[in-house]
Design a protein around this motif. Structure first.
Motif, PDB file in Angstrom:
ATOM      1  N   THR A  49       0.807  -1.224   0.000  1.00  0.00           N
ATOM      2  CA  THR A  49       0.000   0.000   0.000  1.00  0.00           C
ATOM      3  C   THR A  49       0.839   1.272   0.000  1.00  0.00           C
ATOM      4  O   THR A  49       0.308   2.360  -0.191  1.00  0.00           O
ATOM      5  CB  THR A  49      -0.912   0.031   1.240  1.00  0.00           C
ATOM      6  N   ARG A  50       2.140   1.129   0.275  1.00  0.00           N
ATOM      7  CA  ARG A  50       3.038   2.281   0.426  1.00  0.00           C
ATOM      8  C   ARG A  50       2.532   3.217   1.519  1.00  0.00           C
ATOM      9  O   ARG A  50       2.671   4.439   1.441  1.00  0.00           O
ATOM     10  CB  ARG A  50       3.192   3.029  -0.903  1.00  0.00           C
ATOM     11  N   SER A  51       1.933   2.629   2.524  1.00  0.00           N
ATOM     12  CA  SER A  51       1.393   3.405   3.635  1.00  0.00           C
ATOM     13  C   SER A  51       2.467   3.657   4.674  1.00  0.00           C
ATOM     14  O   SER A  51       3.378   2.845   4.869  1.00  0.00           O
ATOM     15  CB  SER A  51       0.218   2.656   4.271  1.00  0.00           C
ATOM     16  N   GLU A  52       2.339   4.783   5.358  1.00  0.00           N
ATOM     17  CA  GLU A  52       3.208   5.099   6.489  1.00  0.00           C
ATOM     18  C   GLU A  52       2.471   4.921   7.806  1.00  0.00           C
ATOM     19  O   GLU A  52       2.975   5.308   8.857  1.00  0.00           O
ATOM     20  CB  GLU A  52       3.726   6.531   6.355  1.00  0.00           C
ATOM     21  N   THR A  53       1.273   4.323   7.731  1.00  0.00           N
ATOM     22  CA  THR A  53       0.442   4.097   8.911  1.00  0.00           C
ATOM     23  C   THR A  53      -0.066   2.661   8.895  1.00  0.00           C
ATOM     24  O   THR A  53      -0.411   2.131   7.835  1.00  0.00           O
ATOM     25  CB  THR A  53      -0.766   5.061   8.926  1.00  0.00           C
ATOM     26  N   LEU A  54      -0.091   2.045  10.071  1.00  0.00           N
ATOM     27  CA  LEU A  54      -0.613   0.683  10.217  1.00  0.00           C
ATOM     28  C   LEU A  54      -1.589   0.656  11.382  1.00  0.00           C
ATOM     29  O   LEU A  54      -1.262   1.116  12.485  1.00  0.00           O
ATOM     30  CB  LEU A  54       0.528  -0.301  10.482  1.00  0.00           C
ATOM     31  N   TYR A  55      -2.783   0.141  11.139  1.00  0.00           N
ATOM     32  CA  TYR A  55      -3.791  -0.012  12.193  1.00  0.00           C
ATOM     33  C   TYR A  55      -3.658  -1.412  12.788  1.00  0.00           C
ATOM     34  O   TYR A  55      -3.601  -2.411  12.061  1.00  0.00           O
ATOM     35  CB  TYR A  55      -5.181   0.181  11.605  1.00  0.00           C
ATOM     36  N   ILE A  56      -3.610  -1.485  14.118  1.00  0.00           N
ATOM     37  CA  ILE A  56      -3.476  -2.762  14.822  1.00  0.00           C
ATOM     38  C   ILE A  56      -4.648  -2.934  15.772  1.00  0.00           C
ATOM     39  O   ILE A  56      -4.913  -2.054  16.609  1.00  0.00           O
ATOM     40  CB  ILE A  56      -2.164  -2.828  15.624  1.00  0.00           C
ATOM     41  N   ALA A  57      -5.347  -4.042  15.678  1.00  0.00           N
ATOM     42  CA  ALA A  57      -6.367  -4.404  16.661  1.00  0.00           C
ATOM     43  C   ALA A  57      -5.802  -5.524  17.528  1.00  0.00           C
ATOM     44  O   ALA A  57      -5.509  -6.615  17.029  1.00  0.00           O
ATOM     45  CB  ALA A  57      -7.649  -4.868  15.974  1.00  0.00           C
ATOM     46  N   ASP A  58      -5.597  -5.241  18.802  1.00  0.00           N
ATOM     47  CA  ASP A  58      -5.110  -6.238  19.754  1.00  0.00           C
ATOM     48  C   ASP A  58      -6.333  -6.950  20.329  1.00  0.00           C
ATOM     49  O   ASP A  58      -6.939  -6.502  21.305  1.00  0.00           O
ATOM     50  CB  ASP A  58      -4.294  -5.565  20.860  1.00  0.00           C
ATOM     51  N   LEU A  59      -6.692  -8.064  19.722  1.00  0.00           N
ATOM     52  CA  LEU A  59      -7.920  -8.762  20.109  1.00  0.00           C
ATOM     53  C   LEU A  59      -7.809  -9.413  21.486  1.00  0.00           C
ATOM     54  O   LEU A  59      -8.813  -9.548  22.189  1.00  0.00           O
ATOM     55  CB  LEU A  59      -8.284  -9.805  19.049  1.00  0.00           C
ATOM     56  N   ASP A  60      -6.604  -9.790  21.896  1.00  0.00           N
ATOM     57  CA  ASP A  60      -6.428 -10.330  23.245  1.00  0.00           C
ATOM     58  C   ASP A  60      -6.778  -9.270  24.289  1.00  0.00           C
ATOM     59  O   ASP A  60      -7.411  -9.562  25.306  1.00  0.00           O
ATOM     60  CB  ASP A  60      -4.995 -10.803  23.451  1.00  0.00           C
ATOM     61  N   ALA A  61      -6.359  -8.044  24.017  1.00  0.00           N
ATOM     62  CA  ALA A  61      -6.677  -6.946  24.937  1.00  0.00           C
ATOM     63  C   ALA A  61      -8.164  -6.620  24.905  1.00  0.00           C
ATOM     64  O   ALA A  61      -8.783  -6.390  25.946  1.00  0.00           O
ATOM     65  CB  ALA A  61      -5.859  -5.715  24.580  1.00  0.00           C
ATOM     66  N   LEU A  75       6.680  -4.800  17.177  1.00  0.00           N
ATOM     67  CA  LEU A  75       6.225  -4.138  15.954  1.00  0.00           C
ATOM     68  C   LEU A  75       6.739  -2.702  15.887  1.00  0.00           C
ATOM     69  O   LEU A  75       7.169  -2.233  14.826  1.00  0.00           O
ATOM     70  CB  LEU A  75       4.705  -4.167  15.879  1.00  0.00           C
ATOM     71  N   ARG A  76       6.721  -2.006  17.012  1.00  0.00           N
ATOM     72  CA  ARG A  76       7.246  -0.634  17.030  1.00  0.00           C
ATOM     73  C   ARG A  76       8.728  -0.628  16.670  1.00  0.00           C
ATOM     74  O   ARG A  76       9.203   0.247  15.929  1.00  0.00           O
ATOM     75  CB  ARG A  76       7.044  -0.014  18.406  1.00  0.00           C
ATOM     76  N   THR A  77       9.467  -1.616  17.176  1.00  0.00           N
ATOM     77  CA  THR A  77      10.907  -1.679  16.931  1.00  0.00           C
ATOM     78  C   THR A  77      11.215  -2.059  15.488  1.00  0.00           C
ATOM     79  O   THR A  77      12.119  -1.491  14.855  1.00  0.00           O
ATOM     80  CB  THR A  77      11.558  -2.696  17.880  1.00  0.00           C
ATOM     81  N   GLU A  78      10.448  -3.002  14.951  1.00  0.00           N
ATOM     82  CA  GLU A  78      10.724  -3.546  13.620  1.00  0.00           C
ATOM     83  C   GLU A  78      10.149  -2.708  12.486  1.00  0.00           C
ATOM     84  O   GLU A  78      10.475  -2.954  11.314  1.00  0.00           O
ATOM     85  CB  GLU A  78      10.162  -4.970  13.520  1.00  0.00           C
ATOM     86  N   LEU A  79       9.319  -1.726  12.819  1.00  0.00           N
ATOM     87  CA  LEU A  79       8.690  -0.899  11.778  1.00  0.00           C
ATOM     88  C   LEU A  79       9.032   0.578  12.003  1.00  0.00           C
ATOM     89  O   LEU A  79       8.149   1.408  12.227  1.00  0.00           O
ATOM     90  CB  LEU A  79       7.170  -1.101  11.782  1.00  0.00           C
ATOM     91  N   PRO A  80      10.302   0.931  11.939  1.00  0.00           N
ATOM     92  CA  PRO A  80      10.684   2.332  12.176  1.00  0.00           C
ATOM     93  C   PRO A  80      10.087   3.240  11.101  1.00  0.00           C
ATOM     94  O   PRO A  80      10.001   2.877   9.931  1.00  0.00           O
ATOM     95  CB  PRO A  80      12.215   2.291  12.093  1.00  0.00           C
ATOM     96  N   GLY A  81       9.655   4.404  11.524  1.00  0.00           N
ATOM     97  CA  GLY A  81       9.089   5.358  10.581  1.00  0.00           C
ATOM     98  C   GLY A  81       7.623   5.140  10.270  1.00  0.00           C
ATOM     99  O   GLY A  81       7.022   5.932   9.540  1.00  0.00           O
ATOM    100  N   VAL A  82       7.042   4.078  10.821  1.00  0.00           N
ATOM    101  CA  VAL A  82       5.629   3.787  10.604  1.00  0.00           C
ATOM    102  C   VAL A  82       4.844   4.216  11.840  1.00  0.00           C
ATOM    103  O   VAL A  82       5.232   3.889  12.966  1.00  0.00           O
ATOM    104  CB  VAL A  82       5.394   2.283  10.332  1.00  0.00           C
ATOM    105  N   GLU A  83       3.749   4.954  11.638  1.00  0.00           N
ATOM    106  CA  GLU A  83       2.894   5.310  12.759  1.00  0.00           C
ATOM    107  C   GLU A  83       1.893   4.181  12.989  1.00  0.00           C
ATOM    108  O   GLU A  83       1.181   3.777  12.070  1.00  0.00           O
ATOM    109  CB  GLU A  83       2.142   6.614  12.495  1.00  0.00           C
ATOM    110  N   LEU A  84       1.866   3.669  14.207  1.00  0.00           N
ATOM    111  CA  LEU A  84       0.952   2.589  14.566  1.00  0.00           C
ATOM    112  C   LEU A  84      -0.282   3.179  15.240  1.00  0.00           C
ATOM    113  O   LEU A  84      -0.171   3.954  16.187  1.00  0.00           O
ATOM    114  CB  LEU A  84       1.637   1.607  15.515  1.00  0.00           C
ATOM    115  N   TRP A  85      -1.454   2.794  14.753  1.00  0.00           N
ATOM    116  CA  TRP A  85      -2.715   3.109  15.405  1.00  0.00           C
ATOM    117  C   TRP A  85      -3.168   1.850  16.124  1.00  0.00           C
ATOM    118  O   TRP A  85      -3.470   0.842  15.477  1.00  0.00           O
ATOM    119  CB  TRP A  85      -3.768   3.538  14.385  1.00  0.00           C
ATOM    120  N   LEU A  86      -3.207   1.897  17.441  1.00  0.00           N
ATOM    121  CA  LEU A  86      -3.434   0.691  18.231  1.00  0.00           C
ATOM    122  C   LEU A  86      -4.771   0.739  18.953  1.00  0.00           C
ATOM    123  O   LEU A  86      -5.001   1.611  19.803  1.00  0.00           O
ATOM    124  CB  LEU A  86      -2.304   0.514  19.252  1.00  0.00           C
ATOM    125  N   ASP A  87      -5.629  -0.219  18.634  1.00  0.00           N
ATOM    126  CA  ASP A  87      -6.895  -0.395  19.350  1.00  0.00           C
ATOM    127  C   ASP A  87      -6.729  -1.549  20.325  1.00  0.00           C
ATOM    128  O   ASP A  87      -6.649  -2.710  19.917  1.00  0.00           O
ATOM    129  CB  ASP A  87      -8.030  -0.684  18.360  1.00  0.00           C
TER     130      ASP A  87
END
Length: 223
Positions: A49-61, A75-87
């Protein structure tokens, strides 16, 4: 119009979300990568997608109040420069910080928690207005208090997720008419093809969350 890829995490792996029936989610099968290891799936989606954003749903939480803290850190460590949106429910398991923004879904809210959120001087979180079969999940009063919405608001139609039935057009139109000027509306659930992307863009939707169509090999281009 941006394409924001999504990964749903359950038990340390990526699962395929279908119609909000979380107890039935199965390990992901994708045309973009083999296996369901989160970092590999995330990288495949971000490249595609060439996206700089990734949405994450933590279903366990979300389902058992057991946040996958170490996996999110990885994921934060392995994806530098990517903004994570965490639900991960409310309160968020991780506070807002550079590279990570909590998503707070209405399914996790009641009137008291909504009031506490409104008392925060900075709205660094993202609001998800959650619906199932057209009805709001969680505290419905959030919809009537649009003046308290943050800058980014997701309209999440859970029963459309993974359905290939198309977005919930009526719900999206409704939220577009309610939003204050500072808000951007993000569509989630049911996107099938580029024609949906074009229609969403013409409506004034700023971004779309996508997963199933991407994993099925359907090209979705940002506009």
């Amino acid at each position: 119009m941006k394409i924001i890829p999504v990964i749903d995490l359950l038990g340390g792996q990526v699962v395929h979300a279908v119609k909000g029936q979380r107890a039935l989610y199965q390990p992901l099968k994708s045309t973009l990568c083999s296996g369901c290891e989160p970092v590999a799936v995330a990288n495949a989606l971000l490249r595609h997608t060439r996206s700089e954003t990734l949405y994450i749903a933590d279903l366990d939480a979300l389902t058992e109040n057991k946040p996958q803290t170490q996996l999110i850190h990885t994921l934060r460590t392995e994806l530098p420069g990517v903004e994570l949106w965490l639900d991960s429910g409310y309160p968020p398991s991780v506070k807002a910080c550079p590279g990570l923004r909590p998503v707070i879904g209405s399914e996790s809210l009641d009137s008291d928690t909504w009031k506490r959120l409104q008392s925060s001087p900075v709205k660094s979180w993202i609001l998800s207005l959650d619906f199932f079969n057209g009805a709001p999940k969680g505290y419905a009063g959030v919809q009537a208090q649009a003046e308290g919405w943050p800058d980014h608001v997701i309209v999440m139609s859970l029963d459309n997720v993974g359905s290939f039935n198309g977005p919930d057009w009526l719900q999206l139109e409704n939220m577009l008419t309610r939003k204050p000027p500072h808000c951007s509306i993000i569509a989630a659930g049911g996107v099938r093809h580029h024609a949906d992307i074009s229609r969403l863009s013409q409506m004034g939707i700023s971004a779309v969350l996508a997963a199933s169509a991407l994993h099925a090999g359907i090209e979705l281009a940002a506009l």
